[in-house]
Design an enzyme around this catalytic site. Structure first.
Site, PDB file in Angstrom:
ATOM      1  N   PRO A  48      29.112  91.203  11.440  1.00  0.00           N
ATOM      2  CA  PRO A  48      29.032  92.375  12.134  1.00  0.00           C
ATOM      3  C   PRO A  48      28.169  92.270  13.269  1.00  0.00           C
ATOM      4  O   PRO A  48      27.047  92.044  12.725  1.00  0.00           O
ATOM      5  CB  PRO A  48      28.802  93.286  10.997  1.00  0.00           C
ATOM      6  CG  PRO A  48      28.161  92.755   9.985  1.00  0.00           C
ATOM      7  CD  PRO A  48      28.615  91.434   9.995  1.00  0.00           C
ATOM      8  N   ASP A  87      27.354  96.127  12.470  1.00  0.00           N
ATOM      9  CA  ASP A  87      26.137  96.232  12.117  1.00  0.00           C
ATOM     10  C   ASP A  87      25.514  97.573  12.538  1.00  0.00           C
ATOM     11  O   ASP A  87      25.365  97.506  13.636  1.00  0.00           O
ATOM     12  CB  ASP A  87      25.310  95.123  12.291  1.00  0.00           C
ATOM     13  CG  ASP A  87      24.314  94.828  11.196  1.00  0.00           C
ATOM     14  OD1 ASP A  87      24.081  95.635  10.325  1.00  0.00           O
ATOM     15  OD2 ASP A  87      23.897  93.641  11.164  1.00  0.00           O
ATOM     16  N   TRP A 553      19.667  92.628   7.037  1.00  0.00           N
ATOM     17  CA  TRP A 553      20.101  91.450   6.673  1.00  0.00           C
ATOM     18  C   TRP A 553      20.721  91.506   5.304  1.00  0.00           C
ATOM     19  O   TRP A 553      21.759  90.783   5.076  1.00  0.00           O
ATOM     20  CB  TRP A 553      19.180  90.375   6.780  1.00  0.00           C
ATOM     21  CG  TRP A 553      18.952  90.142   8.252  1.00  0.00           C
ATOM     22  CD1 TRP A 553      17.921  90.343   9.079  1.00  0.00           C
ATOM     23  CD2 TRP A 553      19.649  89.152   9.276  1.00  0.00           C
ATOM     24  NE1 TRP A 553      17.706  90.020  10.353  1.00  0.00           N
ATOM     25  CE2 TRP A 553      18.874  89.275  10.530  1.00  0.00           C
ATOM     26  CE3 TRP A 553      20.879  88.507   9.054  1.00  0.00           C
ATOM     27  CZ2 TRP A 553      19.362  88.701  11.577  1.00  0.00           C
ATOM     28  CZ3 TRP A 553      21.241  88.047  10.376  1.00  0.00           C
ATOM     29  CH2 TRP A 553      20.608  88.098  11.541  1.00  0.00           C
ATOM     30  N   GLN A 589      22.355  81.826  12.955  1.00  0.00           N
ATOM     31  CA  GLN A 589      22.460  82.204  11.751  1.00  0.00           C
ATOM     32  C   GLN A 589      22.587  81.354  10.404  1.00  0.00           C
ATOM     33  O   GLN A 589      22.641  81.838   9.515  1.00  0.00           O
ATOM     34  CB  GLN A 589      23.969  82.717  11.546  1.00  0.00           C
ATOM     35  CG  GLN A 589      24.221  83.685  12.699  1.00  0.00           C
ATOM     36  CD  GLN A 589      23.463  85.161  12.644  1.00  0.00           C
ATOM     37  OE1 GLN A 589      22.981  85.420  11.538  1.00  0.00           O
ATOM     38  NE2 GLN A 589      23.217  85.739  13.789  1.00  0.00           N
ATOM     39  N   TRP A 593      22.593  85.200   8.902  1.00  0.00           N
ATOM     40  CA  TRP A 593      23.441  85.889   8.011  1.00  0.00           C
ATOM     41  C   TRP A 593      24.148  84.537   7.046  1.00  0.00           C
ATOM     42  O   TRP A 593      24.530  84.867   5.848  1.00  0.00           O
ATOM     43  CB  TRP A 593      24.966  86.165   8.930  1.00  0.00           C
ATOM     44  CG  TRP A 593      25.941  86.614   8.282  1.00  0.00           C
ATOM     45  CD1 TRP A 593      25.645  87.880   7.433  1.00  0.00           C
ATOM     46  CD2 TRP A 593      27.248  86.552   8.418  1.00  0.00           C
ATOM     47  NE1 TRP A 593      27.027  88.273   6.947  1.00  0.00           N
ATOM     48  CE2 TRP A 593      28.066  87.540   7.572  1.00  0.00           C
ATOM     49  CE3 TRP A 593      28.237  85.407   9.061  1.00  0.00           C
ATOM     50  CZ2 TRP A 593      29.459  87.333   7.469  1.00  0.00           C
ATOM     51  CZ3 TRP A 593      29.605  85.538   8.855  1.00  0.00           C
ATOM     52  CH2 TRP A 593      30.180  86.495   8.115  1.00  0.00           C
ATOM     53  N   LYS A 626      18.268  80.597  29.410  1.00  0.00           N
ATOM     54  CA  LYS A 626      18.831  81.510  28.856  1.00  0.00           C
ATOM     55  C   LYS A 626      19.479  82.454  29.670  1.00  0.00           C
ATOM     56  O   LYS A 626      18.907  82.709  30.832  1.00  0.00           O
ATOM     57  CB  LYS A 626      17.942  82.480  27.993  1.00  0.00           C
ATOM     58  CG  LYS A 626      18.599  83.162  27.292  1.00  0.00           C
ATOM     59  CD  LYS A 626      17.573  83.885  26.061  1.00  0.00           C
ATOM     60  CE  LYS A 626      17.965  84.921  25.052  1.00  0.00           C
ATOM     61  NZ  LYS A 626      17.107  85.466  24.208  1.00  0.00           N
ATOM     62  N   LYS A 629      20.731  89.241  32.139  1.00  0.00           N
ATOM     63  CA  LYS A 629      21.294  90.090  33.226  1.00  0.00           C
ATOM     64  C   LYS A 629      20.447  90.274  34.331  1.00  0.00           C
ATOM     65  O   LYS A 629      20.859  90.118  35.370  1.00  0.00           O
ATOM     66  CB  LYS A 629      21.460  91.356  32.378  1.00  0.00           C
ATOM     67  CG  LYS A 629      22.521  91.333  31.441  1.00  0.00           C
ATOM     68  CD  LYS A 629      22.586  92.671  30.740  1.00  0.00           C
ATOM     69  CE  LYS A 629      23.811  92.940  29.617  1.00  0.00           C
ATOM     70  NZ  LYS A 629      23.857  93.886  28.845  1.00  0.00           N
TER      71      LYS A 629
END
Length: 1172
Positions: A48, A87, A553, A589, A593, A626, A629
């Protein structure tokens, strides 16, 4: 099938929008689920994301991987439920609310009210859900947003409670203090994997301080070094390494005596020399460290002592904030975590602010587990305990603390250091390490089980599992699963006032039963005030819930159970299909996760949570930085999709290193490259099929209907066999690689297949596909191409769901058995009809063609220039049979040569030479390399041939294989012949020789090829379709007109094959001819004009008697025929078996017309008939 436009006019984004509309009308995703219901379950867990931000390329990448795999499995007949998840709890949401409400400390939340705060959090959780759904849907991903799951849903939270209760029952939960990464910006502890998300290189103060040893005869002081001066007020111990040697030295300038590790003496500060020669200083200091050993001008060595002798010594505290610990603290302890590669070999310990500090102080009895004092509050400010700096943020107090230490005479040196330091991934503030009370899961207790469970999983790429994830599991620490926050799933722990009675809720039913309350929501503001009576009696009061909530988590790690409300619902579904089949997320992850999934499933069931995993890397901006924006260093996802289409983006991502857990520098040009190199060739092959299928109708023949594949397999054409086999290989390869979850291998194979389809099958079969070899052969080749395209589309539909749907929707119109959507089709089954021999033969043909092209290019001989002979030299007769057998005509046509001659005598045109492959042999043979190399170079021609046949040869006890020796073939040109006349090119054991000498017949063929080329270009300029009926005329404009006419007459058969009709002298054109376009040309000093005109019917010159000698009737018929559409006339003649009756001309009787006798549909047809 409907007509299709040229590739340049095909809008991929516009077609994708139409496909989305089609899927909506068909309810395609849910229809696919309905069709596979009852089939084998393929369980996919979707991690999620937070909906508090917009999706980026990383989300689209992971979503595409998930979509490709789940679509493929669905097409294999498996039932794949795909529910989107959100999430909803935790830091990301609270941080947004804190910013919006101007909240800077915990008390402000309590003043506002937890209920109001939490409901405000709830209100923004779905802030961007609509945008997520729009972008995910537009990217082609099929997933259920209506039946989604949210971690804030009552059912999900109840299952999380159940998970925790199971851990409690298994004695895997305890409460304790733990020094953890702590975000003062978000006012919460972070897990170790969260702390690792944002490391930055920053400057920090670096200070050395003295700690006078109580009772030392030399008044010596231990010297410690730290980059966190804010921890000094909480110092309770100094730690050394008992195994290191320490030195006591005297500062000659002031008489101070210091104790540091012998190996770190060079770090002691050195004063500027009295000579006036100024030494370079370290930043922020007027002293410098001597890199190698003691500076004897500045210091005198008094003694050396082992570290073990320092243990137990007492020292004078820096501050008097913790005098109550005087009996146990402010003494030297020892531990091996102290090293001699940094600092001074003496570490200052503040047990509330360092993990190792806490551990060693607890072990040495400096503090007790329950007696730890944390002098910094939740906001990162000093408490009243540190009165001098009370209310100051710790990082801001650094300078004043250093000044206070200096005023006490305890500052040895001051400077700064640039080092890598963790920052909060959410607030961007520097983390501190702080002891916090927390509820822990005993991960270390199940570490061995975790490592065993990891072995049962399959990862792509496997090194992430074997290295990164394995290492993380090996170093796993107990997991702090509680947070002192507000918006989250509350811990289901009710504790009595004396702490003796604890009740863990594993369900809503249990809480309702024990409390008597009706539960409608499990968030804090609904359950915090619920109490339950003590089992020991009313005199013991009531049990209240602990204030903590779960780390988010923990919630996402509980997802495999909570998203289906297990064990309260779907018990059979879960227990039959656990572990899940597939998960996919990014490399980060492994510590997020993937880790929490593995910990909870191992603890609960002794199994991994998943069987198969794809781990992707990071998508970076084109400059390797990276994506940002604010910097606008990447194209917006919607903008890119609107320009090139979602399929191009999907294929670009899937075909990149990012699917192998490496980084991708995202380039807009890369997405365009997919359109240019994959989709346009694929589309052109499809368009060629449609054009030529429609041509059959225009020519009045039966509508195209694909011949059954079983019949096609009996085709006598070698390229039909080849493309059928190549298509079978593609299906088999996709099947195999998808079973292995290697998505990145599929696209290169597809690109090669499309290249072969367009540049070999379509290119070499143009005559057949255009009907020049007869209708039956045309239908066979068109059907073969049709099945190849349909099969390719179905196999690739999971990768490019839009483009394959567009092609399929048109292709299905000529098939009676087709599904409404390509995504309802079953994945093609492998028929076992692969013919590796024919695939090898065509590969050999392409090798020959490439070598011949190479020779032509060297000599600037264009393909339009015919050549007399090509000789192919190879020792294997089977190879030569491939080239000079069924494939011979293709080689001759493609390379424009008159003959292809095989030769199996390697010595007729070449000499052989053997050379050792040093890069391979050097490592293996070692010192014998010299003499082995010498023998290899001496090999005779016969020895080389024998070696090639047997595959091995031995020298000095070393057996050499084919890879160990390079066989070089050198061309032997015939005597008295120059390189410009005959030349060769070789590859391995094959040699191609071209005779480059011209003669009259070759010259004439070259002229004809040039003329055809000009006509084809003029057709394109006029934007004519292949099915448009036209006649082509020429008119010489030189004085010598006969030269060109004679050449074109001699090449008439070639011209007719190339154009589909004869090239006609202009004088044959009827007086009322309609010229579409004309163009003047000059080829080999012959000037002429080309005219392209609309085809018009022609009546036979002998037609008058058939019309009873009535010339007016003949003229009326001519006018009538000219008014008719050629294609309709074709259809009428076809329907009447070559006959029509004209009975509509007023004043004249009906008359029957026979095609090819009385009437011709073009001047070209009449010309051919009159010649024959």
């Amino acid at each position: 099938m409907e007509h299709v436009c040229e590739g340049k006019d095909f809008s991929f984004p516009a077609q994708e929008e139409r496909v989305l509309q089609l899927w909506s009308e068909l309810d395609a995703f849910h229809e696919q689920l309905r069709r596979t219901e009852g089939g084998e379950e393929f369980v996919f867990y979707d991690g999620p994301p937070f909906a508090t931000g917009l999706p980026h390329y990383g989300h689209i990448l992971a979503g595409t991987i998930k979509d490709v795999v789940t679509r493929h499995q669905s097409m294999r007949g498996r039932h794949v439920s795909r529910r989107f998840g959100w999430d909803c709890h935790g830091l990301p949401v609270e941080f947004e609310i804190d910013k919006a409400l101007g909240i800077t400390n915990r008390q402000q939340v309590l003043d506002l009210g937890i209920g109001k705060y939490n409901e405000t959090c709830r209100s923004i959780v779905t802030k961007y859900v609509a945008e997520w759904e729009a972008i995910v849907t537009r990217s082609g991903r099929w997933i259920d947003f209506k039946n989604d799951y949210k971690t804030m849903d009552l059912n999900f939270m109840e299952s999380v409670w159940w998970v925790f209760a199971q851990l409690w029952e298994k004695d895997l939960v305890y409460k304790g203090f733990k020094v953890m990464p702590y975000s003062t910006g978000c006012k919460t502890a972070l897990s170790n994997f969260e702390a690792a998300l944002d490391y930055r290189t920053v400057p920090d103060p670096a200070v050395m301080l003295s700690f006078p040893i109580v009772g030392d005869p030399d008044n010596a002081a231990l010297v410690a070094w730290t980059t966190t001066p804010w921890t000094l007020p909480s110092n309770l111990a100094l730690c050394v390494n008992a195994n290191l040697m320490y030195a006591k030295v005297k500062d000659k300038s002031n008489g101070a005596v210091y104790v540091v590790a012998e190996s770190r003496l060079g770090q002691l500060p050195v004063k500027a020399k009295a000579s006036g020669k100024k030494q370079p200083s370290s930043k922020g200091s007027n002293t410098e460290a001597v890199p190698d050993g003691l500076d004897k001008e500045s210091y005198e060595l008094l003694a050396k002592v082992p570290g073990s002798s320092l243990v137990g010594l007492k020292y004078a505290p820096l501050f008097d904030f913790f005098t109550e610990f005087q009996d146990t603290a402010f003494r030297v302890i020892a531990d091996n975590y102290v090293t001699d590669d940094s600092g001074t070999g003496v570490v200052h310990c503040a047990p509330a602010f360092g993990e190792d500090d806490h551990r060693v102080c607890l072990a040495a009895g400096i503090i007790e587990a329950a007696g730890l004092v944390v002098a910094v509050d939740d906001d990162g400010c000093f408490t009243e305990k540190v009165s001098e700096f009370k209310g100051r943020h710790v990082k801001e107090a650094d300078k004043d603390i250093i000044s206070a230490v200096k005023d006490k005479g305890r500052l040895v040196s001051k400077g700064s250091i640039e080092h890598s330091y963790p920052f909060c991934w959410r607030s961007g503030t520097p983390l501190i390490y702080r002891a916090v009370p927390s509820w822990f899961v005993k991960v270390e207790k199940i570490k061995d089980q975790l490592l065993e469970c990891n072995k049962e999983t399959y990862w792509v790429p496997d090194y992430v599992k074997e290295k990164r994830f394995h290492n993380w599991l090996e170093g796993a620490r107990d997991w702090a699963v509680s947070r002192t926050r507000f918006w989250g799933t509350p811990l289901p722990l009710w504790i009595s006032q004396d702490g003796e009675e604890i009740v863990v809720m594993d369900s809503i039913e249990k809480l309702e039963k024990l409390s008597g309350a009706k539960i409608t929501d499990l968030h804090r503001h609904y359950v915090d005030d619920i109490t339950i009576p003590s089992r020991r009696g009313p005199e013991y009061g009531v049990l209240k819930r602990v204030e903590d909530v779960f780390d988010c988590w923990f919630e996402s790690g509980s997802m495999p159970y909570a998203y289906i409300h297990y064990p309260f619902e779907n018990r059979e579904l879960f227990e039959k299909n656990f572990p899940g089949n597939f998960v996919a997320e990014g490399l980060d992850q492994t510590r997020g996760w993937f880790y929490t999934l593995m910990v909870l499933s191992t603890a609960l069931f002794g199994k991994p949570a998943f069987k198969n995993l794809i781990c992707n890397g990071l998508v970076l901006a084109e400059d390797g930085k990276k994506m940002s924006k604010s910097k606008k260093n990447y194209p917006a996802t919607t903008e890119l999709i609107d320009e090139y289409g979602a399929d191009a983006l999907r294929l670009y991502l899937i075909n990149s290193p990012v699917v192998r857990a490496e980084s991708l520098r995202f380039k807009r040009s890369g997405v365009y490259g997919v359109v240019k190199d994959v989709f346009l060739p694929w589309y052109n092959a499809y368009r060629f099929l449609v054009q030529n299928a429609k041509r059959l109708e225009v020519e009045g023949l039966a509508t195209f209907s694909p011949i059954d594949q079983a019949v096609l397999l009996k085709s006598s054409n070698v390229l039909d066999h080849w493309i059928n086999s190549a298509t079978e290989s593609l299906v088999s390869f996709v099947h195999q690689e998808m079973d292995a979850y290697r998505l990145y291998t599929v696209v290169p194979y597809l690109v090669k297949y499309i290249d072969n389809l367009t540049n070999i099958y379509v290119r070499f079969n143009r005559k057949r596909l255009k009907g020049r070899t007869g209708e039956e052969d045309c239908r066979i080749s068109l059907s073969t191409l049709y099945h190849a395209l349909v099969t390719t589309c179905v196999a690739m539909a999971p990768f490019t769901p839009f483009f394959t749907e567009v092609l399929y929707q048109n292709l299905r119109k000529v098939s009676s058995k087709s599904e409404e959507s390509i995504h309802f089709c079953k994945f093609p089954s492998t028929t076992g009809e692969r013919d590796e021999r024919v695939e090898q033969s065509v590969n050999r043909m392409m090798t020959i063609i490439d070598l011949a092209r190479n020779i032509r290019e060297r000599h600037n001989k264009a393909l339009k220039t015919p050549l007399k002979e090509m000789v192919v030299v190879h020792p294997d007769n089977e190879f030569l049979e491939d080239i000079t057998g069924k494939l011979k005509e293709y080689v001759m046509e493609e390379m424009n040569v008159k003959t292809v001659t095989p030769c199996n005598d390697p010595f007729m045109y070449a000499s052989l030479r053997a050379e050792p492959n040093f890069s391979v042999l050097g490592k293996r043979i070692g010192r014998d390399m010299g003499k082995v190399s010498s023998e290899v170079k001496k090999m005779t021609q016969e020895q080389i041939l024998a070696f090639e046949k047997s595959g091995e040869i031995s020298f000095f006890g070393h057996c050499l294989k084919l890879d160990d020796i390079k066989v070089v073939r050198q061309f032997k040109r015939p005597e008295n012949v120059s390189e410009k006349e005959i030349d060769a090119a070789g590859d391995g054991d094959v040699l191609v020789i071209l005779d480059l000498r011209a003669d009259q017949s070759l010259f004439e063929a070259g002229v004809a090829r040039e003329v055809v080329n000009r006509i084809q270009k003029l057709r394109k300029t006029a934007q004519l379709e292949p099915t448009d009926p036209v006649d082509v005329y020429y008119k010489p404009t030189d004085n010598d007109k006969n030269k060109l006419e004679e050449i074109l007459k001699s090449q008439d058969q070639y011209i007719r094959d190339a154009l589909g009709s004869s090239l006609l002298p202009k004088e044959m054109a009827p007086p009322d001819v309609v010229v579409i376009c004309e163009e003047s040309h000059n080829v080999h000093d012959m000037s002429f004009v080309i005219y392209i005109a609309r085809s018009s019917p022609v009546l036979s010159p002998n037609f008058l008697p058939h019309a009873s000698g009535n010339s007016d009737h003949v003229e009326a018929l001519r006018v009538y025929l000219l008014s008719r559409s050629i294609s309709r006339l074709k259809n009428e003649f076809h329907a009447g078996n070559g006959m029509i009756t004209v009975d509509c001309i007023e004043g004249y009787p009906p008359i029957s017309l026979q095609l090819g006798k009385h009437v011709f549909l073009s001047v070209g047809d009449f010309y051919l008939a009159s010649r024959s």
